[in-house]
Scaffold this motif. Structure first.
Motif, PDB file in Angstrom:
ATOM      1  N   LEU A 120     -18.678  10.597   1.219  1.00  0.00           N
ATOM      2  CA  LEU A 120     -17.284   9.430   1.481  1.00  0.00           C
ATOM      3  C   LEU A 120     -16.701   9.120   2.887  1.00  0.00           C
ATOM      4  O   LEU A 120     -18.252  10.013   3.299  1.00  0.00           O
ATOM      5  CB  LEU A 120     -15.613  10.592   1.186  1.00  0.00           C
ATOM      6  CG  LEU A 120     -15.002  11.977  -0.019  1.00  0.00           C
ATOM      7  CD1 LEU A 120     -13.396  12.308   0.323  1.00  0.00           C
ATOM      8  CD2 LEU A 120     -15.361  10.889  -1.031  1.00  0.00           C
ATOM      9  N   THR A 121     -17.217   8.090   2.737  1.00  0.00           N
ATOM     10  CA  THR A 121     -16.777   7.800   4.009  1.00  0.00           C
ATOM     11  C   THR A 121     -15.957   6.590   4.527  1.00  0.00           C
ATOM     12  O   THR A 121     -14.779   6.664   4.036  1.00  0.00           O
ATOM     13  CB  THR A 121     -18.069   6.336   3.421  1.00  0.00           C
ATOM     14  OG1 THR A 121     -17.897   5.572   3.221  1.00  0.00           O
ATOM     15  CG2 THR A 121     -19.452   7.232   4.004  1.00  0.00           C
ATOM     16  N   ARG A 122     -16.156   6.838   5.880  1.00  0.00           N
ATOM     17  CA  ARG A 122     -14.647   6.241   6.858  1.00  0.00           C
ATOM     18  C   ARG A 122     -15.246   4.900   7.439  1.00  0.00           C
ATOM     19  O   ARG A 122     -16.204   4.724   7.888  1.00  0.00           O
ATOM     20  CB  ARG A 122     -14.054   6.801   7.482  1.00  0.00           C
ATOM     21  CG  ARG A 122     -14.639   7.696   8.386  1.00  0.00           C
ATOM     22  CD  ARG A 122     -13.746   8.657   8.739  1.00  0.00           C
ATOM     23  NE  ARG A 122     -14.689   9.766   9.937  1.00  0.00           N
ATOM     24  CZ  ARG A 122     -13.654  11.017  11.126  1.00  0.00           C
ATOM     25  NH1 ARG A 122     -12.362  10.931  10.903  1.00  0.00           N
ATOM     26  NH2 ARG A 122     -13.905  10.860  11.511  1.00  0.00           N
ATOM     27  N   GLY A 123     -14.470   4.206   8.271  1.00  0.00           N
ATOM     28  CA  GLY A 123     -14.451   2.498   9.070  1.00  0.00           C
ATOM     29  C   GLY A 123     -15.512   1.636   7.933  1.00  0.00           C
ATOM     30  O   GLY A 123     -15.359   1.557   6.842  1.00  0.00           O
ATOM     31  N   LEU A 124     -15.216   1.302   8.956  1.00  0.00           N
ATOM     32  CA  LEU A 124     -15.860  -0.668   8.222  1.00  0.00           C
ATOM     33  C   LEU A 124     -17.503  -0.490   8.691  1.00  0.00           C
ATOM     34  O   LEU A 124     -18.149  -0.603  10.011  1.00  0.00           O
ATOM     35  CB  LEU A 124     -14.825  -1.941   9.037  1.00  0.00           C
ATOM     36  CG  LEU A 124     -13.400  -2.173   8.226  1.00  0.00           C
ATOM     37  CD1 LEU A 124     -12.933  -3.195   8.645  1.00  0.00           C
ATOM     38  CD2 LEU A 124     -13.492  -1.846   6.554  1.00  0.00           C
ATOM     39  N   TRP A 125     -18.449  -1.965   7.975  1.00  0.00           N
ATOM     40  CA  TRP A 125     -19.285  -1.814   8.380  1.00  0.00           C
ATOM     41  C   TRP A 125     -19.680  -2.908   9.424  1.00  0.00           C
ATOM     42  O   TRP A 125     -18.519  -3.589   9.574  1.00  0.00           O
ATOM     43  CB  TRP A 125     -20.390  -2.375   6.902  1.00  0.00           C
ATOM     44  CG  TRP A 125     -21.772  -3.099   7.387  1.00  0.00           C
ATOM     45  CD1 TRP A 125     -22.011  -4.414   7.357  1.00  0.00           C
ATOM     46  CD2 TRP A 125     -22.952  -1.373   7.443  1.00  0.00           C
ATOM     47  NE1 TRP A 125     -23.331  -4.078   7.751  1.00  0.00           N
ATOM     48  CE2 TRP A 125     -24.411  -2.878   7.835  1.00  0.00           C
ATOM     49  CE3 TRP A 125     -23.155  -0.379   6.780  1.00  0.00           C
ATOM     50  CZ2 TRP A 125     -25.188  -2.195   7.435  1.00  0.00           C
ATOM     51  CZ3 TRP A 125     -24.631  -0.206   7.295  1.00  0.00           C
ATOM     52  CH2 TRP A 125     -26.048  -0.932   7.548  1.00  0.00           C
ATOM     53  N   PRO A 126     -20.615  -2.415  10.912  1.00  0.00           N
ATOM     54  CA  PRO A 126     -21.380  -1.497  10.480  1.00  0.00           C
ATOM     55  C   PRO A 126     -21.407  -0.157  10.808  1.00  0.00           C
ATOM     56  O   PRO A 126     -22.368   0.733  11.006  1.00  0.00           O
ATOM     57  CB  PRO A 126     -22.675  -2.352  11.765  1.00  0.00           C
ATOM     58  CG  PRO A 126     -22.024  -2.251  12.503  1.00  0.00           C
ATOM     59  CD  PRO A 126     -20.319  -2.949  11.483  1.00  0.00           C
ATOM     60  N   LEU A 169     -20.139   8.640   7.912  1.00  0.00           N
ATOM     61  CA  LEU A 169     -19.437   9.929   6.863  1.00  0.00           C
ATOM     62  C   LEU A 169     -18.188  10.911   7.133  1.00  0.00           C
ATOM     63  O   LEU A 169     -18.031  10.887   8.734  1.00  0.00           O
ATOM     64  CB  LEU A 169     -20.920  11.357   6.322  1.00  0.00           C
ATOM     65  CG  LEU A 169     -21.900  10.659   6.401  1.00  0.00           C
ATOM     66  CD1 LEU A 169     -22.406  11.913   6.410  1.00  0.00           C
ATOM     67  CD2 LEU A 169     -21.788  10.115   4.025  1.00  0.00           C
ATOM     68  N   ASP A 170     -17.294  10.280   6.134  1.00  0.00           N
ATOM     69  CA  ASP A 170     -16.005  11.555   6.643  1.00  0.00           C
ATOM     70  C   ASP A 170     -15.719  13.025   6.353  1.00  0.00           C
ATOM     71  O   ASP A 170     -15.653  13.318   5.547  1.00  0.00           O
ATOM     72  CB  ASP A 170     -14.632  10.881   5.753  1.00  0.00           C
ATOM     73  CG  ASP A 170     -13.805  11.364   6.409  1.00  0.00           C
ATOM     74  OD1 ASP A 170     -13.577  12.167   7.249  1.00  0.00           O
ATOM     75  OD2 ASP A 170     -12.614  10.351   6.103  1.00  0.00           O
ATOM     76  N   ILE A 171     -16.662  13.556   7.377  1.00  0.00           N
ATOM     77  CA  ILE A 171     -17.172  15.197   7.461  1.00  0.00           C
ATOM     78  C   ILE A 171     -15.896  15.882   6.689  1.00  0.00           C
ATOM     79  O   ILE A 171     -15.944  16.648   5.972  1.00  0.00           O
ATOM     80  CB  ILE A 171     -18.482  15.781   8.325  1.00  0.00           C
ATOM     81  CG1 ILE A 171     -19.199  14.609   8.555  1.00  0.00           C
ATOM     82  CG2 ILE A 171     -18.466  16.823   8.242  1.00  0.00           C
ATOM     83  CD1 ILE A 171     -20.103  14.717   9.867  1.00  0.00           C
ATOM     84  N   GLU A 172     -15.039  15.701   8.078  1.00  0.00           N
ATOM     85  CA  GLU A 172     -13.283  16.643   8.077  1.00  0.00           C
ATOM     86  C   GLU A 172     -13.358  16.067   6.695  1.00  0.00           C
ATOM     87  O   GLU A 172     -12.642  17.434   5.995  1.00  0.00           O
ATOM     88  CB  GLU A 172     -13.130  16.522   8.816  1.00  0.00           C
ATOM     89  CG  GLU A 172     -13.806  16.565  10.033  1.00  0.00           C
ATOM     90  CD  GLU A 172     -13.963  17.690  10.868  1.00  0.00           C
ATOM     91  OE1 GLU A 172     -12.914  18.765  10.184  1.00  0.00           O
ATOM     92  OE2 GLU A 172     -15.338  18.052  10.878  1.00  0.00           O
ATOM     93  N   LYS A 173     -12.880  15.361   6.098  1.00  0.00           N
ATOM     94  CA  LYS A 173     -12.545  14.827   4.627  1.00  0.00           C
ATOM     95  C   LYS A 173     -13.407  15.711   3.195  1.00  0.00           C
ATOM     96  O   LYS A 173     -12.511  16.620   2.955  1.00  0.00           O
ATOM     97  CB  LYS A 173     -11.630  13.836   4.102  1.00  0.00           C
ATOM     98  CG  LYS A 173     -10.958  13.184   3.103  1.00  0.00           C
ATOM     99  CD  LYS A 173     -10.474  12.023   3.162  1.00  0.00           C
ATOM    100  CE  LYS A 173      -9.725  12.002   1.676  1.00  0.00           C
ATOM    101  NZ  LYS A 173      -9.598  10.687   1.514  1.00  0.00           N
TER     102      LYS A 173
END
Length: 283
Positions: free
Chosen positions: A116-122, A126-130
């Motif tokens: 799972l990821t978050r934010g926009l490129w670039p 990784l959305d580690i907490e989620k």
């Protein structure tokens, strides 16, 4: 028949095999196999080395295509080209080696390849907490308790690694879970851990295909038993139709047991009176 058995009996199968066979050139690895896998049921496929278990797994999981018969999912004929196609229809396979990275944390292995990821490129990251939160919730839902999701998965016991793999498959939408000899390399206690989570997956409504050569493990959790011998179906019976002793005799091969008993009778010092006679193959 219990209420749960009645419900399963009335449920339509997710997977159906009708006279399915596999030829490798002129060599018949599997022939005329009938099998149905229903939700909320553990189907145990047993057999000795060379019985055809691996070939059957490869056909169901989409690794190989059958050369005869019909393979249906939800009543529709299918012919998978890749395991991804099978996975897209909810058919997940957990192999004995588990396909994990031993030095990576538990949570990272859980989402390996599907992070799972978050934010926009670039600036995407990784959305580690989620991911950690989801892993913790999913493991707890399966009754799996780990002290630290950051610990390398290679530090877990064999039974714990198998359990994490089962929970991962459930989370990613598996409707049918194929388990390839999950207890083969485990001791008694760790095998018990895996069997517990096989039952938990069944109770969540999954159809489970439990591949094993151990009739005792199969009988602990199995609802239906299919014994393969030299690529052919030796036995197909529900739990109420077969005892553990009968299942063991089918697994060992009744004719071979009788022949072995006769041979051992010629050896001095070997008492063959307590050995089983040829199994009743009329089931």
């Amino acid at each position: 028949m219990t209420v749960n058995e009645t419900t399963v009996a009335d449920t339509k199968p997710i997977i159906e095999l009708h006279n399915v066979g596999k030829l490798y050139g002129n060599v018949r690895a599997l022939g005329e196999v009938d099998l149905a896998v229903k939700p909320g049921q553990v189907t145990c496929v047993l057999g000795d080395n060379g019985a055809g278990k691996s070939t059957l797994i490869k056909i169901i999981s989409g690794l190989h295509q059958h050369t005869q018969g019909e393979y249906r999912v939800d009543g529709e004929p299918v012919r998978f080209s890749t395991p991804r196609e099978a996975l897209d229809m909810g058919i997940a396979t957990v192999y004995q080696d588990l396909a994990v990275v031993p030095l990576m944390p538990v949570w990272r292995n859980f989402f390996l390849g599907s992070e799972l990821t978050r934010g926009l490129w670039p600036l995407r990251r990784l959305d580690i907490e989620k991911m950690k939160k989801i892993v913790d919730e999913e493991l707890c839902a399966m009754g799996i308790e780990l002290d630290d999701l950051e610990q390398p998965i290679g530090t877990l016991s064999g039974g714990q690694r198998q359990s994490v793999a089962i929970a991962r498959a459930v989370y990613f939408g598996a409707r049918v879970l194929i388990l390839d000899e999950p207890t083969a390399a485990l001791g008694v206690k760790q095998s018990g851990v895996v069997l517990k989570y096989i039952a938990a997956a069944r109770d969540k409504g999954l159809g489970v295909i439990f591949i094993t050569h151990n009739p005792h493990h199969a009988y602990m959790v199995g609802d239906h038993f299919a014994v393969l011998r030299l690529g052919a179906m030796e036995l197909s019976a529900d739990r109420r139709q077969v005892s553990l002793e009968e299942l063991t005799n089918h697994m060992a091969g009744g004719g071979e047991l009788a022949a072995l008993k006769h041979e051992l009778a010629q050896v001095r010092g070997v008492d063959v009176e307590e050995l089983p006679e040829e199994a009743d193959l009329s089931l």
